[in-house]
Enzyme design. Sequence first.
Site, PDB file in Angstrom:
ATOM      1  N   GLY D 201     -28.313  12.616 -31.460  1.00  0.00           N
ATOM      2  CA  GLY D 201     -29.789  13.864 -31.518  1.00  0.00           C
ATOM      3  C   GLY D 201     -30.154  12.908 -30.097  1.00  0.00           C
ATOM      4  N   ASP D 226     -20.420  20.794 -33.553  1.00  0.00           N
ATOM      5  CA  ASP D 226     -21.022  19.870 -34.203  1.00  0.00           C
ATOM      6  C   ASP D 226     -22.094  19.383 -33.181  1.00  0.00           C
ATOM      7  OD1 ASP D 226     -20.449  20.527 -36.316  1.00  0.00           O
ATOM      8  OD2 ASP D 226     -18.898  19.484 -36.579  1.00  0.00           O
ATOM      9  N   LEU D 227     -23.563  18.820 -32.927  1.00  0.00           N
ATOM     10  CA  LEU D 227     -23.694  18.271 -32.018  1.00  0.00           C
ATOM     11  C   LEU D 227     -23.638  16.685 -31.858  1.00  0.00           C
ATOM     12  CD1 LEU D 227     -26.471  18.683 -30.067  1.00  0.00           C
ATOM     13  CD2 LEU D 227     -27.410  17.923 -31.838  1.00  0.00           C
ATOM     14  N   ASP D 228     -23.186  16.549 -31.028  1.00  0.00           N
ATOM     15  CA  ASP D 228     -22.917  15.612 -30.468  1.00  0.00           C
ATOM     16  C   ASP D 228     -21.460  14.629 -31.292  1.00  0.00           C
ATOM     17  OD1 ASP D 228     -24.822  15.465 -28.623  1.00  0.00           O
ATOM     18  OD2 ASP D 228     -26.182  14.469 -30.112  1.00  0.00           O
ATOM     19  N   ALA D 229     -20.579  15.175 -31.924  1.00  0.00           N
ATOM     20  CA  ALA D 229     -19.456  15.002 -32.730  1.00  0.00           C
ATOM     21  C   ALA D 229     -18.211  15.289 -31.596  1.00  0.00           C
ATOM     22  CB  ALA D 229     -19.970  15.641 -33.796  1.00  0.00           C
TER      23      ALA D 229
END
Lengths: 284, 284, 284, 284
Positions: D201, D226-229
């Site tokens: 994040g 999926d954020l940053d995943a």
Amino acid sequence: MNKITLLMHCNDQSGIIAAVSNFIAENNGNIIYIDQHVDREQNIFFMRLESEFETDVLDLEHLKNAFKSTLVKQFSMKWRIYTSEVQPKMALFVSKYDHCLYDILGRYKSGELNVHIPFILSNHLDLKPIADSFNIPFYHVPVTKDTKPEAEAKQLELLKEHKVNFIVLARYMQIISPKLISEYPNKIINIHHSFLPAFVGAKPYHSAYKRGVKIIGATSHYVTEDLDAGPIIEQDVARVSHTQSIDDLIAKGRDLEKIVLANAIKHHLNRKVMVFNNKTLIFY
Amino acid sequence: MNKITLLMHCNDQSGIIAAVSNFIAENNGNIIYIDQHVDREQNIFFMRLESEFETDVLDLEHLKNAFKSTLVKQFSMKWRIYTSEVQPKMALFVSKYDHCLYDILGRYKSGELNVHIPFILSNHLDLKPIADSFNIPFYHVPVTKDTKPEAEAKQLELLKEHKVNFIVLARYMQIISPKLISEYPNKIINIHHSFLPAFVGAKPYHSAYKRGVKIIGATSHYVTEDLDAGPIIEQDVARVSHTQSIDDLIAKGRDLEKIVLANAIKHHLNRKVMVFNNKTLIFY
Amino acid sequence: MNKITLLMHCNDQSGIIAAVSNFIAENNGNIIYIDQHVDREQNIFFMRLESEFETDVLDLEHLKNAFKSTLVKQFSMKWRIYTSEVQPKMALFVSKYDHCLYDILGRYKSGELNVHIPFILSNHLDLKPIADSFNIPFYHVPVTKDTKPEAEAKQLELLKEHKVNFIVLARYMQIISPKLISEYPNKIINIHHSFLPAFVGAKPYHSAYKRGVKIIGATSHYVTEDLDAGPIIEQDVARVSHTQSIDDLIAKGRDLEKIVLANAIKHHLNRKVMVFNNKTLIFY
Amino acid sequence: MNKITLLMHCNDQSGIIAAVSNFIAENNGNIIYIDQHVDREQNIFFMRLESEFETDVLDLEHLKNAFKSTLVKQFSMKWRIYTSEVQPKMALFVSKYDHCLYDILGRYKSGELNVHIPFILSNHLDLKPIADSFNIPFYHVPVTKDTKPEAEAKQLELLKEHKVNFIVLARYMQIISPKLISEYPNKIINIHHSFLPAFVGAKPYHSAYKRGVKIIGATSHYVTEDLDAGPIIEQDVARVSHTQSIDDLIAKGRDLEKIVLANAIKHHLNRKVMVFNNKTLIFY
């Protein structure tokens, strides 16, 4: 608010820190950074100190004179005081390789380096378009066996005209003359493309490949009359393997050279470097 | 010759360094190391200082009292003074993994650590032969749900009986009770087998494998009541690739754990660590 | 299930991979690992291959003969086939430094190394207690100018008697004789305490300190008749600064030496190393 | 001379390497690189292979069809074949930070990246002068809550118009829409300024500072919903200490971000990346 940076060294003896910190306090300064080192072999005391003064206008000359006539005398110090107000002037010398030049100019334009670059000088014309695109004056000073003395005279003239404080050899492929070195002692920063003292001289990546090392490196150092033997400012390394050709080593080395040279420039700019006995102390 | 190490912190204000260095000078001490740091967010001044005194016998109590009644008062300092004469006592807690134990005991026997190990404690019997071969007392204190309170009482009893100064959890696989933590605040050193705060909790190598990270790590920290969330003392990492299985990560991680834990122990032993706000300052 | 590891090299030419993979398939093997490298300068093709065979009993001699009479002939290969069933025998030579010895023996006892250590040999008696505590036979073979030939004869006798496959010099402070080297070509692993080729010879940490390098290293290599010039198996480095004395470099270097030597031993044990032209290929 | 790169995976089974190498040999190709990996948990076989063909004109379509109708069917392969002739097109998305942009453009102009950059797109105008000085078209596509759908439509239009193959988010500070992600699966490369999965994040340097980590990192990954995943392509780290402020971490992190993103771009460009199960395999 005014800030000074003091670098000093002298023979080690009792009471130096107390004396200097008293001096600062008496002059209404507040020490915001202090670091010291003692070279036990040579018995030398080194100190780097930053101090803030709450006066609107700091009478730097008065402070320097007071320091000189008291502590410098008492302890036989070698010393230098810098203020953050003066922005140093850095000349760039290049030849044909552009990676360090791009890297430095990118950082310069981003505002990462508190420095002014009055000009880029090269013995070739290849990198002129880069200087142009970054709007920095470019001087072409070719060097041949016959023209070497005139080239050096021209270099010195440009350096003086632009009041250059220090020089960065960003893969400049010419030997610097003793005269220029003596005019800029510990003020010419070179990047050598090996982990010195391994692979001194030309073609270090070729030598590294031949020796079969598992790690390559880059070294930034001040230029002295002994080739690649000046005080080391910064080094870094990267892992390689048998799968990598000489060209791969050269490509990988470029990133090392960029980072190592940039860090050396920053250490120098931030007055974090002291030189003694052909070695550097870097005060982080 | 006597040597002391002073660690202190207080609200940042002018003149601390001058005051402390004067105090040392007035007591015939010579500062051989000084390093300071200011936390600008919290406005806290931290200092670590080593000083030598040329008296045959240093009256440490007198010095401490003098320091307390003057500077400590004046600046509202939190402080601690250590002498090099006292050798700390370190207890080792282990379970079944032997790599960190072998590493610490090898260093101990080599004379690398200036510490005394009065005993090794384990909730299992597996590593007793190692303790025996190194001639160190071994206590087997099993821990089950039902026996947990008695086990903790036994641990505390042993720690007190042996006058233990700090505890190293060399891959000890039990949660430490709040009571034990409160008796040894910032004096229980754990090694966690991940690059914290990534992969808190059990089986971090499995999680790292699943996430497909390209670098694994190990973290040594002081134990607090929040699991794996205490002040970080030391971390290190190693590069991995898709070719490595979970078992390969575990094997590679063992070397990280050994080095990171050993370095954390050395920092702690050499009084280089200050803890503030759940973070450490490590004075190199 | 049986597993073999094949290491081979020959002049580069078309169809080698197809030919070898066909050979394996025809013999009911399943390739589980294949890696190859071409040295473009020398035009040599190298390959490392692991294969599983589903037969209960693998007739290794038959397989080797079939390989020899077909592909080896066709491509003029240099080759070697190993099975995982045979556990190699490794002799340890030491002098007075104990850190590498402790490290190797800890790994050995932990089951980290698939090897048998028949004995430890030293020219001094200092480390005998360590050998004893790990229950490994210790031979004291002193070496003086006058007794050198007899000492070497004794060494060779012990190596033959114990059917030793390779030798690890864990900081053994004597020059290995050409005779012993020729009996164990690329089978004597040394650890040198510098980043070779920088600081060849004795006292490299002193030289590193004097030169003011910012990074120190350790190098593990096969022993050849040229001192410290054999094929490099593994290297690693650590950052140092002006604050570190020679003793600090030596202490920091110990951890490097341990890790680098352990990794070199593992590469050798796992048949991951090929030597060509005084360089190694390490197949990860 | 023509060169192809084959990437493939399928369920692990006997004889794949033999079958593929025979196929190449029958089509008069010469394998110059082969590397394979077996995911033992999922029982998947992966292979990357480079082959040269000595024909003047390689009938790639014919080769692909032959491969498809035989081996792809036989082993139920997922596969892709690339030729070196086609130069990929890479779009750059940026916001206000310029360090990654300068770094990529410097490499681009040096000829370090075998790619074409048709345009730079930004939600701000700040970096337009850089695009101009490097003579690369710059599109300003502002993004607000209300205009988000139109902005995305504009982005997709530009990407299609310029036949962009993959996108690099060089510190682009907007969430990428699911639609764009689905059009460019595993073809959008992001640089995140932390050592993922730590500090997902916004403001990771602030979080790293607060947690007191001793090492910071940067991570390049493919963008998924999926954020940053998404699958991690490359990571690197740098050591920090308590002396460094958040601004120092940010400054140090810039160099990490540049190097990590550049390496991820090179891996992608050189067809060294396979994605499976939200992880990458990088064939060096």
